[in-house]
Design a protein around this motif. Structure first.
Motif, short mmCIF file in Angstrom:
data_model
loop_
_atom_site.label_atom_id
_atom_site.label_comp_id
_atom_site.label_asym_id
_atom_site.label_seq_id
_atom_site.Cartn_x
_atom_site.Cartn_y
_atom_site.Cartn_z
N VAL A 68 0.82 -1.22 0.00
CA VAL A 68 0.00 0.00 0.00
C VAL A 68 0.85 1.26 0.00
N ALA A 69 1.89 1.28 0.82
CA ALA A 69 2.66 2.52 0.98
C ALA A 69 4.15 2.34 0.75
N GLY A 70 4.59 1.13 0.44
CA GLY A 70 6.02 0.89 0.27
C GLY A 70 6.41 0.68 -1.18
N ASP A 71 7.55 0.00 -1.37
CA ASP A 71 8.08 -0.21 -2.71
C ASP A 71 7.16 -1.04 -3.59
N LEU A 72 6.39 -1.95 -2.99
CA LEU A 72 5.56 -2.87 -3.78
C LEU A 72 4.24 -2.26 -4.22
N ARG A 73 4.03 -0.99 -3.94
CA ARG A 73 2.80 -0.36 -4.43
C ARG A 73 2.82 -0.21 -5.95
N ASP A 74 4.01 -0.30 -6.53
CA ASP A 74 4.15 -0.32 -7.98
C ASP A 74 3.94 -1.76 -8.47
N PRO A 75 2.88 -2.04 -9.23
CA PRO A 75 2.61 -3.42 -9.68
C PRO A 75 3.77 -4.04 -10.45
N ARG A 76 4.54 -3.21 -11.13
CA ARG A 76 5.66 -3.76 -11.90
C ARG A 76 6.73 -4.34 -11.00
N ARG A 77 6.89 -3.77 -9.81
CA ARG A 77 7.85 -4.33 -8.85
C ARG A 77 7.26 -5.51 -8.09
N ALA A 78 5.99 -5.42 -7.74
CA ALA A 78 5.35 -6.50 -6.98
C ALA A 78 5.28 -7.78 -7.80
N ALA A 79 5.16 -7.64 -9.13
CA ALA A 79 5.02 -8.83 -9.99
C ALA A 79 6.26 -9.70 -9.96
N VAL A 80 7.42 -9.11 -9.71
CA VAL A 80 8.67 -9.88 -9.77
C VAL A 80 8.76 -10.91 -8.65
N PRO A 81 8.62 -10.53 -7.36
CA PRO A 81 8.68 -11.56 -6.32
C PRO A 81 7.53 -12.55 -6.38
N VAL A 82 6.37 -12.12 -6.86
CA VAL A 82 5.24 -13.05 -7.00
C VAL A 82 5.57 -14.12 -8.04
N ALA A 83 6.11 -13.69 -9.18
CA ALA A 83 6.52 -14.65 -10.20
C ALA A 83 7.64 -15.55 -9.71
N ALA A 84 8.56 -14.97 -8.93
CA ALA A 84 9.66 -15.76 -8.37
C ALA A 84 9.13 -16.86 -7.46
N ALA A 85 8.09 -16.55 -6.70
CA ALA A 85 7.48 -17.55 -5.82
C ALA A 85 6.89 -18.70 -6.63
N VAL A 86 6.24 -18.38 -7.74
CA VAL A 86 5.66 -19.43 -8.60
C VAL A 86 6.76 -20.31 -9.17
N GLY A 87 7.83 -19.68 -9.67
CA GLY A 87 8.95 -20.47 -10.18
C GLY A 87 9.59 -21.32 -9.11
N GLY A 88 9.63 -20.79 -7.88
CA GLY A 88 10.21 -21.53 -6.76
C GLY A 88 9.34 -22.67 -6.27
N VAL A 89 8.13 -22.77 -6.76
CA VAL A 89 7.25 -23.90 -6.45
C VAL A 89 7.29 -24.94 -7.57
N VAL A 90 7.24 -24.48 -8.81
CA VAL A 90 7.14 -25.38 -9.95
C VAL A 90 8.41 -26.20 -10.16
N VAL A 91 9.57 -25.54 -10.19
CA VAL A 91 10.81 -26.24 -10.50
C VAL A 91 11.19 -27.29 -9.45
N PRO A 92 11.14 -26.98 -8.14
CA PRO A 92 11.44 -28.04 -7.16
C PRO A 92 10.52 -29.25 -7.28
N ALA A 93 9.23 -29.02 -7.57
CA ALA A 93 8.30 -30.14 -7.75
C ALA A 93 8.70 -30.99 -8.94
N LEU A 94 9.11 -30.35 -10.03
CA LEU A 94 9.54 -31.10 -11.22
C LEU A 94 10.80 -31.91 -10.95
N ILE A 95 11.77 -31.31 -10.26
CA ILE A 95 13.01 -32.02 -9.94
C ILE A 95 12.73 -33.24 -9.08
N TYR A 96 11.87 -33.06 -8.06
CA TYR A 96 11.53 -34.21 -7.21
C TYR A 96 10.86 -35.30 -8.03
N ALA A 97 9.92 -34.92 -8.88
CA ALA A 97 9.19 -35.91 -9.68
C ALA A 97 10.13 -36.66 -10.62
#
Length: 431
Positions: free
Chosen positions: A98-127
């Motif tokens: 709301v009031a910090g660095d992530l109020r810019d959607p372009r910046r907030a999208a980066v860690p959100v996408a990183a979280a998705v990548g950090g879920v998908v790839v470990p699952a694939l490696i384990y499988a």
């Protein structure tokens, strides 16, 4: 007529000793050291000759059975006390959105996408590692979670001079990661999802939201509503710590009028952080880290199993590849932007740090394999080993970056002193 004065443990008029303790506990470095010490104590006790006493303590049950709240001490720590930490994390994350660095959607999208990548790839490696082992296939989601409490604690201990954007990135990534993991639990590992309690969560949560939006601070009104929200969430089968995040997101950040003092989110964070840092997180760490290796033979046997290999590879390599690749792809091919204060080597260190997975990883392992099974024992050892390796590698990388940022800070301080900038103004400029 004398006015009655009431005091709170962390209020301005409380005892000086309590206030000093609370101020110390608000320091992330202190909180990180306390939590890591508690984790080491739990690990040592669980592998000592007195391990049965530790297991008895962790397995001791109490609570109201009719409300589905007769839980073990370990469950109260991970489901109950840890919700306080998630509440504080939710408050902090909302302030950033709301009031910090992530109020810019372009910046907030980066860690959100990183979280998705950090879920998908470990699952694939384990499988991939467990393709020839159908009994182990159920554990594909074990290495997908980043433990927000442990990861932030390690970052606090090793990174005093690291840019604040790194912590914000990690906080966002870890919260989104945990929310994804909880959705995975609800879809793939929840045999009985109770719809009625899940819907009932909305009632106290809505009342809590209305009251805090009206700037109500009375604990005797808000705490019961928060307790009901947590209780219904727990009864629904969804991980109860989600209630803490939702309650944190409900609190307003912006002041109603200029000059009113701190916003309500900042006020609550200031009050609750000492309890989170000094009690909730250390107690959780003490019980979560108590993984018994079964002696040297048990450890060697576990290391040769595909369950262990898949989880360790997923946590260490999968998180590194997934988080880094997703961050680069989003920053390269979309309008999203990586924070200008961060270098790519910072992202690499943070990606490795994301491989610390305790709470949800251990929970998924239990749900996937069943408590007491050989696969679950291997999963516990793997989660501990993978998390330890991730913490060590991330420490090496980020300590080096911390030294770089410390030199930059010292040079800026010397330049400011040479130019005769007043100390107070100098601090504002450097920060």
């Amino acid at each position: 007529m004398k006015r009655r004065v009431t005091t709170n443990l962390f209020s301005r008029g409380s005892w000086p000793e309590a206030r000093r303790i609370a101020d110390v506990l608000r320091m992330e470095t202190v909180g990180g050291v306390i939590m890591l010490a508690a984790a080491v104590l739990g690990l040592v006790w669980a592998n000592s000759p007195w391990a049965p006493a530790y297991e008895s303590l962790r397995g001791l049950e109490f609570g109201v059975e009719s409300l589905h709240l007769r839980l073990s001490v370990g469950q109260w720590a991970s489901d109950g006390l840890l919700a306080i930490f998630f509440f504080v994390a939710g408050l902090e994350l909302k302030r950033e959105f709301v009031a910090g660095d992530l109020r810019d959607p372009r910046r907030a999208a980066v860690p959100v996408a990183a979280a998705v990548g950090g879920v998908v790839v470990p699952a694939l490696i384990y499988a991939l590692i467990n393709l020839g082992n159908p009994e182990a296939s159920a554990g594909w989601a074990v290495p997908t979670a980043t433990d927000i409490a442990f990861a932030l604690a390690v970052l606090a201990v090793i990174g005093r001079f690291l840019p604040s954007a790194l912590r914000t990135f990690l906080l966002t990534l870890a919260v989104v990661d945990d929310l994804i993991a909880i959705v995975i639990i609800a879809l793939f590992y929840t045999d009985e999802l109770s719809v009625v309690p899940l819907l009932l969560v909305l009632v106290p949560l809505a009342l809590f939201t209305v009251l805090v939006q009206r700037r109500v601070r009375s604990w005797w009104v808000l705490l019961p509503l928060a307790g009901l929200t947590w209780g219904f969430m727990h009864a629904s089968g969804v991980h109860a710590t989600v209630a803490g995040v939702l309650l944190g997101f409900a609190v307003p950040v912006i002041r109603r009028r200029a000059g009113e003092g701190p916003g309500l989110a900042e006020h609550f964070e200031h009050r609750w952080r000492p309890l989170s840092t000094g009690v909730a997180v250390p107690v959780f760490a003490f019980f979560a880290a108590g993984v018994a290796f079964g002696g040297l033979d048990g450890l060697v046997s576990s290391l040769s199993d595909t369950v262990t290999l898949g989880i360790v590879a997923g946590l260490v390599l999968g998180k590194l590849i997934g988080i880094t690749a997703a961050t680069w792809l989003v920053a390269r091919f979309t309008k999203a932007e990586l924070d200008s204060d961060l270098a790519w080597v910072d992202v690499l260190g943070l990606a490795v740090l994301g491989g610390i997975g305790f709470t949800v990883s251990l929970l998924v392992g239990e749900l996937a394999f069943g408590e007491g099974s050989a696969e679950y024992d291997d999963a516990k050892v793997a989660v501990l080993l993978g998390s330890l390796l991730a913490a060590i590698i991330a420490t090496i990388v980020l300590r080096g970056r911390n030294r770089v940022y410390r030199r930059i800070h010292e040079e800026e301080t010397r330049d400011a002193n040479r130019d005769g900038i007043p100390d107070a103004y100098q601090k504002d400029v450097i920060d």
